[in-house]
Scaffold this active site. Sequence first.
Site, mmCIF file in Angstrom:
data_model
loop_
_atom_site.group_PDB
_atom_site.id
_atom_site.type_symbol
_atom_site.label_atom_id
_atom_site.label_comp_id
_atom_site.label_asym_id
_atom_site.label_seq_id
_atom_site.Cartn_x
_atom_site.Cartn_y
_atom_site.Cartn_z
ATOM 1 N N ASP A 83 0.847 -1.205 0.000
ATOM 2 C CA ASP A 83 0.000 0.000 0.000
ATOM 3 C C ASP A 83 0.878 1.250 0.000
ATOM 4 O O ASP A 83 1.861 1.300 0.740
ATOM 5 C CB ASP A 83 -0.851 0.107 1.267
ATOM 6 N N ASP A 113 -0.615 -2.948 -4.167
ATOM 7 C CA ASP A 113 -1.813 -2.942 -3.307
ATOM 8 C C ASP A 113 -2.446 -1.567 -3.431
ATOM 9 O O ASP A 113 -2.208 -0.879 -4.424
ATOM 10 C CB ASP A 113 -1.438 -3.341 -1.865
ATOM 11 N N ASP A 114 -3.222 -1.143 -2.432
ATOM 12 C CA ASP A 114 -3.920 0.131 -2.572
ATOM 13 C C ASP A 114 -2.963 1.294 -2.804
ATOM 14 O O ASP A 114 -1.925 1.408 -2.155
ATOM 15 C CB ASP A 114 -4.732 0.428 -1.301
ATOM 16 N N HIS A 135 -4.090 -1.789 -6.426
ATOM 17 C CA HIS A 135 -5.503 -2.104 -6.213
ATOM 18 C C HIS A 135 -6.412 -0.893 -6.335
ATOM 19 O O HIS A 135 -7.611 -1.005 -6.100
ATOM 20 C CB HIS A 135 -5.700 -2.764 -4.839
ATOM 21 N N ARG A 193 -12.920 2.497 -4.965
ATOM 22 C CA ARG A 193 -13.541 1.454 -4.134
ATOM 23 C C ARG A 193 -13.912 1.978 -2.760
ATOM 24 O O ARG A 193 -13.201 2.781 -2.170
ATOM 25 C CB ARG A 193 -12.530 0.305 -4.001
ATOM 26 N N LYS A 195 -15.021 -0.211 0.748
ATOM 27 C CA LYS A 195 -15.416 -1.496 1.324
ATOM 28 C C LYS A 195 -15.618 -1.344 2.824
ATOM 29 O O LYS A 195 -14.817 -0.721 3.516
ATOM 30 C CB LYS A 195 -14.411 -2.601 0.992
#
Length: 368
Positions: free
Chosen positions: A186, A207-208, A229, A262, A264
């Site tokens: 990340d 990743d993010d 991501h 996104r 979540k």
Amino acid sequence: MRSSVVSMLALGAAVTSAFPTASRASSQVKRATSCTFTSATKASESQKSCSTIVLDNIEVPAGESLDLSDLEDGTKVIFDGETTFGYEEWDGPLIRIEGSNIIVTGTSNHTINGGGARWWDGEGTNGGKTKPKFFYAHSLDDSTITGLNIKNTPVQAFSVQSDNIVLNRITIDNSDGDSAGGHNTDAFDVSESNGVTIRNAVVKNQDDCLAINSGSNIVFTGGTCSGGHGLSIGSVGGRDDNTVKNVTISHSTVADSANGIRIKTISDATGSVSGVTFSDITLSGISDYGIVFEQDYENGSPTGTPTTGVPITDLTVSSITGSVDSDAEQVYILCGDGSCSDWTWSGVSITGGSSSSECENVPSGASC
Ligand SMILES: *[C@@H]1O[C@H](CO)[C@@H](O)[C@H](O)[C@H]1NC(C)=O
Ligand SMILES: *[C@@H]1O[C@H](CO)[C@@H](O)[C@H](O)[C@H]1NC(C)=O
């Protein structure tokens, strides 16, 4: 000791006469010093006595942090040359900077090289080697971090837990990890923060690009994200702080990533996500979802069954354009019954892939 403080006081009296108290004056005088360090340990030991700290080709010993967590207000920290780190399996962080009104920058010829390949094993924080976190910007309040060139972090790069912090022009290039087992790298993990601005970041990772778990008044703009991501809020729920409020993520590109944008939230948890805007974001090479908002996370994976404890309200999605891969979905929305409301949706134009057939409880305004 005492006499040196007194003589410095005398020496600095003219310069510091604007400051009201002797103790303030003495700390001002004592610190009117630019210090150049070639040792992380010395930099840490002497951090309180320098108004400017130049970190010159520092090699941080294995298993230790470059620890500048006790800085006086207003200290400048400048990275120069190549900053490297010894190898050990530990949690890190490799760098920790704390204080108020701190200015962190790098010279035009600096790199902070995490040497991540020594830890990469494809497992990130899920197993394998214990990997050090990279940079804790915790309690780094009213401060700026500008223009850092970062390469190959072992796992997550920045953990931001600060108030009124600006991170501008930070480059994180973990692209070597694409083929060498970089995972959970990340770029910016933000939590428990009020007032965070991340501008003009360039991120290549696995990743993010951005993950906001909690916090308020957060801006991410001008970002260039690839390999990871995407731009993410969450997962939200199940932590000490589970409120995300007033976030704008705009004018950015996301390329060659699992997702574009996104949100979540955690299944059966409580919390809230409100006042989030995603606008002017261009997508390309997205392999899973262009836009994904889901209220069903558990242990890091979606359950497919949304719950209502972390409502997503007052969400604006505007001008999200570009393309997703042929086997990706353009938009996926999985909301609990009544837990997504007041959404504004405009200018969403994504090509490629397919529409999802599994959206649930899509609030009026949005389309799936
Ligand atoms: C830039 O940094 C590298 C690595 O520390 C060093 O070898 C080189 O001499 C520096 N170049 C200049 C122009 O300062
Ligand atoms: C939202 O956050 C931005 C950036 O910190 C700030 O300028 C703005 O005033 C905030 N809006 C509200 C309603 O608090």
